[in-house]
Design an enzyme around this catalytic site. Structure first.
Site, PDB file in Angstrom:
ATOM      1  N   ARG A   1       0.829  -1.195   0.000  1.00 20.14           N
ATOM      2  CA  ARG A   1       0.000   0.000   0.000  1.00 20.14           C
ATOM      3  C   ARG A   1       0.873   1.259   0.000  1.00 20.14           C
ATOM      4  O   ARG A   1       2.089   1.190   0.158  1.00 20.14           O
ATOM      5  CB  ARG A   1      -0.922  -0.007   1.237  1.00 20.14           C
ATOM      6  CG  ARG A   1      -2.001  -1.059   1.186  1.00 20.14           C
ATOM      7  CD  ARG A   1      -2.762  -1.170   2.498  1.00 20.14           C
ATOM      8  NE  ARG A   1      -1.963  -1.751   3.575  1.00 20.14           N
ATOM      9  CZ  ARG A   1      -2.391  -1.935   4.809  1.00 20.14           C
ATOM     10  NH1 ARG A   1      -3.616  -1.562   5.142  1.00 20.14           N
ATOM     11  NH2 ARG A   1      -1.600  -2.486   5.718  1.00 20.14           N
TER      12      ARG A   1
ATOM     13  N   LYS B   1       1.582   1.827   7.292  1.00 19.86           N
ATOM     14  CA  LYS B   1       1.949   1.029   8.455  1.00 19.86           C
ATOM     15  C   LYS B   1       2.870   1.810   9.379  1.00 19.86           C
ATOM     16  O   LYS B   1       3.469   2.822   9.014  1.00 19.86           O
ATOM     17  CB  LYS B   1       2.634  -0.271   8.024  1.00 19.86           C
ATOM     18  CG  LYS B   1       1.695  -1.259   7.366  1.00 19.86           C
ATOM     19  CD  LYS B   1       0.470  -1.567   8.219  1.00 19.86           C
ATOM     20  CE  LYS B   1       0.780  -2.312   9.499  1.00 19.86           C
ATOM     21  NZ  LYS B   1      -0.433  -2.535  10.338  1.00 19.86           N
TER      22      LYS B   1
ATOM     23  N   TYR C   1      -1.006   4.431  10.640  1.00 18.03           N
ATOM     24  CA  TYR C   1      -1.355   3.463  11.677  1.00 18.03           C
ATOM     25  C   TYR C   1      -0.145   3.279  12.582  1.00 18.03           C
ATOM     26  O   TYR C   1       0.993   3.161  12.099  1.00 18.03           O
ATOM     27  CB  TYR C   1      -1.727   2.108  11.062  1.00 18.03           C
ATOM     28  CG  TYR C   1      -3.084   2.080  10.389  1.00 18.03           C
ATOM     29  CD1 TYR C   1      -4.246   2.275  11.118  1.00 18.03           C
ATOM     30  CD2 TYR C   1      -3.191   1.843   9.030  1.00 18.03           C
ATOM     31  CE1 TYR C   1      -5.488   2.249  10.510  1.00 18.03           C
ATOM     32  CE2 TYR C   1      -4.428   1.813   8.398  1.00 18.03           C
ATOM     33  CZ  TYR C   1      -5.585   2.012   9.148  1.00 18.03           C
ATOM     34  OH  TYR C   1      -6.806   1.991   8.537  1.00 18.03           O
TER      35      TYR C   1
ATOM     36  N   HIS D   1      -0.586   1.504  16.260  1.00 19.70           N
ATOM     37  CA  HIS D   1      -0.806   0.318  17.101  1.00 19.70           C
ATOM     38  C   HIS D   1       0.288   0.209  18.170  1.00 19.70           C
ATOM     39  O   HIS D   1       1.041  -0.770  18.239  1.00 19.70           O
ATOM     40  CB  HIS D   1      -0.833  -0.958  16.242  1.00 19.70           C
ATOM     41  CG  HIS D   1      -1.930  -0.958  15.204  1.00 19.70           C
ATOM     42  ND1 HIS D   1      -3.263  -1.065  15.533  1.00 19.70           N
ATOM     43  CD2 HIS D   1      -1.877  -0.864  13.849  1.00 19.70           C
ATOM     44  CE1 HIS D   1      -3.993  -1.039  14.422  1.00 19.70           C
ATOM     45  NE2 HIS D   1      -3.179  -0.904  13.383  1.00 19.70           N
TER      46      HIS D   1
ATOM     47  N   GLU E   1      -5.786   4.716  13.887  1.00 22.92           N
ATOM     48  CA  GLU E   1      -6.696   3.788  14.557  1.00 22.92           C
ATOM     49  C   GLU E   1      -7.325   4.336  15.831  1.00 22.92           C
ATOM     50  O   GLU E   1      -8.215   3.688  16.399  1.00 22.92           O
ATOM     51  CB  GLU E   1      -5.994   2.457  14.861  1.00 22.92           C
ATOM     52  CG  GLU E   1      -4.982   2.480  15.988  1.00 22.92           C
ATOM     53  CD  GLU E   1      -3.595   2.919  15.571  1.00 22.92           C
ATOM     54  OE1 GLU E   1      -2.676   2.869  16.412  1.00 22.92           O
ATOM     55  OE2 GLU E   1      -3.416   3.319  14.389  1.00 22.92           O
TER      56      GLU E   1
ATOM     57  N   SER F   1     -21.532 -13.718  24.414  1.00 23.54           N
ATOM     58  CA  SER F   1     -20.198 -14.289  24.622  1.00 23.54           C
ATOM     59  C   SER F   1     -19.853 -14.441  26.107  1.00 23.54           C
ATOM     60  O   SER F   1     -19.010 -13.724  26.647  1.00 23.54           O
ATOM     61  CB  SER F   1     -19.135 -13.434  23.929  1.00 23.54           C
ATOM     62  OG  SER F   1     -17.873 -14.073  24.000  1.00 23.54           O
TER      63      SER F   1
ATOM     64  N   ASP G   1      -2.508  -6.923  15.206  1.00 27.27           N
ATOM     65  CA  ASP G   1      -1.866  -5.606  15.261  1.00 27.27           C
ATOM     66  C   ASP G   1      -1.897  -5.025  16.657  1.00 27.27           C
ATOM     67  O   ASP G   1      -1.055  -4.200  17.021  1.00 27.27           O
ATOM     68  CB  ASP G   1      -2.551  -4.638  14.296  1.00 27.27           C
ATOM     69  CG  ASP G   1      -2.050  -4.771  12.864  1.00 27.27           C
ATOM     70  OD1 ASP G   1      -0.837  -4.816  12.673  1.00 27.27           O
ATOM     71  OD2 ASP G   1      -2.890  -4.838  11.949  1.00 27.27           O
TER      72      ASP G   1
ATOM     73  N   ALA H   1       0.128  -9.528  10.358  1.00 31.09           N
ATOM     74  CA  ALA H   1      -0.113  -8.243  11.018  1.00 31.09           C
ATOM     75  C   ALA H   1      -0.536  -7.123  10.070  1.00 31.09           C
ATOM     76  O   ALA H   1      -0.965  -6.075  10.527  1.00 31.09           O
ATOM     77  CB  ALA H   1       1.141  -7.818  11.780  1.00 31.09           C
ATOM     78  N   ASN H   2      -0.417  -7.322   8.776  1.00 31.96           N
ATOM     79  CA  ASN H   2      -0.890  -6.303   7.827  1.00 31.96           C
ATOM     80  C   ASN H   2      -1.704  -6.985   6.734  1.00 31.96           C
ATOM     81  O   ASN H   2      -1.388  -6.931   5.559  1.00 31.96           O
ATOM     82  CB  ASN H   2       0.267  -5.494   7.242  1.00 31.96           C
ATOM     83  CG  ASN H   2       1.317  -6.347   6.542  1.00 31.96           C
ATOM     84  OD1 ASN H   2       1.553  -7.488   6.909  1.00 31.96           O
ATOM     85  ND2 ASN H   2       1.956  -5.785   5.529  1.00 31.96           N
TER      86      ASN H   2
END
Length: 379
Positions: free
Chosen positions: A15, A75, A94, A96, A118, A220, A270, A299-300
């Site tokens: 990307r 990323k 991003y 994380h 995020e 849940s 992530d 992870a991506n």
């Protein structure tokens, strides 16, 4: 402002931070854009396409970082990229950070203004810059899980949708948010037997209305989660706590009791992963096996379909990137209470409470940190 777009260097990450269309918008607002050569090749965009949009092409990432005031990526910056950050840089990508102590320490040390896609919110408490990639990852999770179920990849040899006369795979989706909803869409579309678990009864109600009797919705509880995971052929981990490390919902003991050849796909990797046995993998080596259970923990994930992912991401991020460029980070963040939570690190201070708690930093209110950092670092 001068905006820099380096080529992504994470494993099999194709990307790019800005498309030529986004560059054209930046130029129309009076800004300059510098792009590392071949940054767009993974989405079929050439240097000539960027030049036609008004960008200048630079031969190395270092030259992009040296020239730019704002870095727009996809990323999290890798170690070599983090070493090029300056206190006057704005980083928009991003991040994380909660499960990544090394990256956080480097960003704190850099003094840069680091804004995470995020953790940006909207008026409804949603995460608009995470949504497009969550949509992609949710759909990919079932495609990847179906492949991992093949015998050659360590799976049980179960066709996810079955055939007439043979039962389909049992797919369990943990978490009914954006990732979960899109995983459900794909799994039902492929003919699987699909169950979703979530603790929000309103979410379960909405999913039941959307998918009808093709989807089983289950509250849940611990007992319900264990029961359904043990029956599953494919489990998709689709939980998210904004900015924080993902909760470990499936223990190592439970993994050890799952059906041999079953598959776990951890979309929360992530943020550290929601299965106790999860560890991040790459597109070049996406799976590993523990206790005869195949784990897919890339992870991506959206990087596998970079063209779709990049354009979807730019649709969401461009208005925010323009605000940063037009106003400077300080004013853009203070003007928008939903953009402000995107600020994670500035001037060596951690301004995301979930990250500070996870990694043992002192939390500083982002408004206070923006004032302390001063215009030279924040604008």
């Amino acid at each position: 402002m001068r905006i820099g777009v380096p080529k992504e260097i994470k494993n099999h990450e194709y990307r790019v931070g800005l498309t030529p269309d986004s560059v054209l918008e930046m130029i129309a607002h009076g800004h300059e854009v510098v792009v590392e050569t071949k940054a767009g090749v993974g989405i079929g965009v050439s240097d000539a396409d960027y030049v036609a949009a008004g960008a200048k092409i630079l031969p190395t990432a270092k030259e992009v970082f040296d020239a730019a005031q704002m870095i727009v990526k996809v990323k999290e910056p890798q170690a070599g990229e983090r070493a090029m950050l300056r206190p006057d840089h704005i980083l928009f990508t991003y991040l994380h950070l909660a499960p990544d102590a090394e990256q956080t320490a480097d960003l704190v040390k850099s003094g840069a203004t680091c804004i995470a896609y995020e953790t940006v919110t909207d008026a409804h408490g949603r995460l608009p810059l995470l949504v497009p990639m969550s949509q992609v990852a949710g759909r990919l999770s079932v495609i990847a899980g179906a492949k991992a179920l093949e015998k050659a990849h360590g799976g049980s040899g179960t066709l996810i949708g079955g055939v007439p006369g043979v039962e389909p795979a049992k797919v369990v989706v943990i978490g009914g948010g954006v990732v979960g909803a899109h995983a459900i869409t794909m799994a039902i579309g492929l003919g699987a037997d699909v169950t979703v678990l979530d603790r929000n009864t309103a979410v379960l109600g909405e999913l039941a209305l959307s998918f009808g009797p093709a989807l089983k919705t289950v509250y849940s509880s611990r007992a319900a989660l264990e029961s359904h995971v043990l029956e599953a052929d494919l489990v998709v981990g689709a939980v998210l706590v904004a900015g924080a490390a993902a909760p470990k919902l499936v223990s190592k003991d439970l993994v050890g009791r799952m059906k041999p050849g079953s598959v776990l796909v951890d979309v929360a990797i992530d943020q550290g992963g929601c299965f106790e046995t999860s560890r991040a993998t790459t597109h070049s080596d996406p799976t590993y096996i523990i206790d005869d259970v195949v784990h897919y923990c890339v992870a991506n994930m959206p990087g596998a379909v970079p063209k779709t992912s990049t354009y979807a991401l730019n649709n969401a991020t461009l208005p925010f990137a323009l605000a940063l460029a037009d106003k400077g980070a300080k004013q853009a963040l203070l003007d928008d209470p939903h953009f402000l939570p995107g600020l994670n690190v500035i001037g060596g201070q951690v301004t995301c409470e979930a990250v500070a708690t996870a990694l043992g930093y002192d939390y500083v209110d982002p408004k206070v940190a923006l004032e302390q950092a001063g215009a030279s670092q924040a604008a």
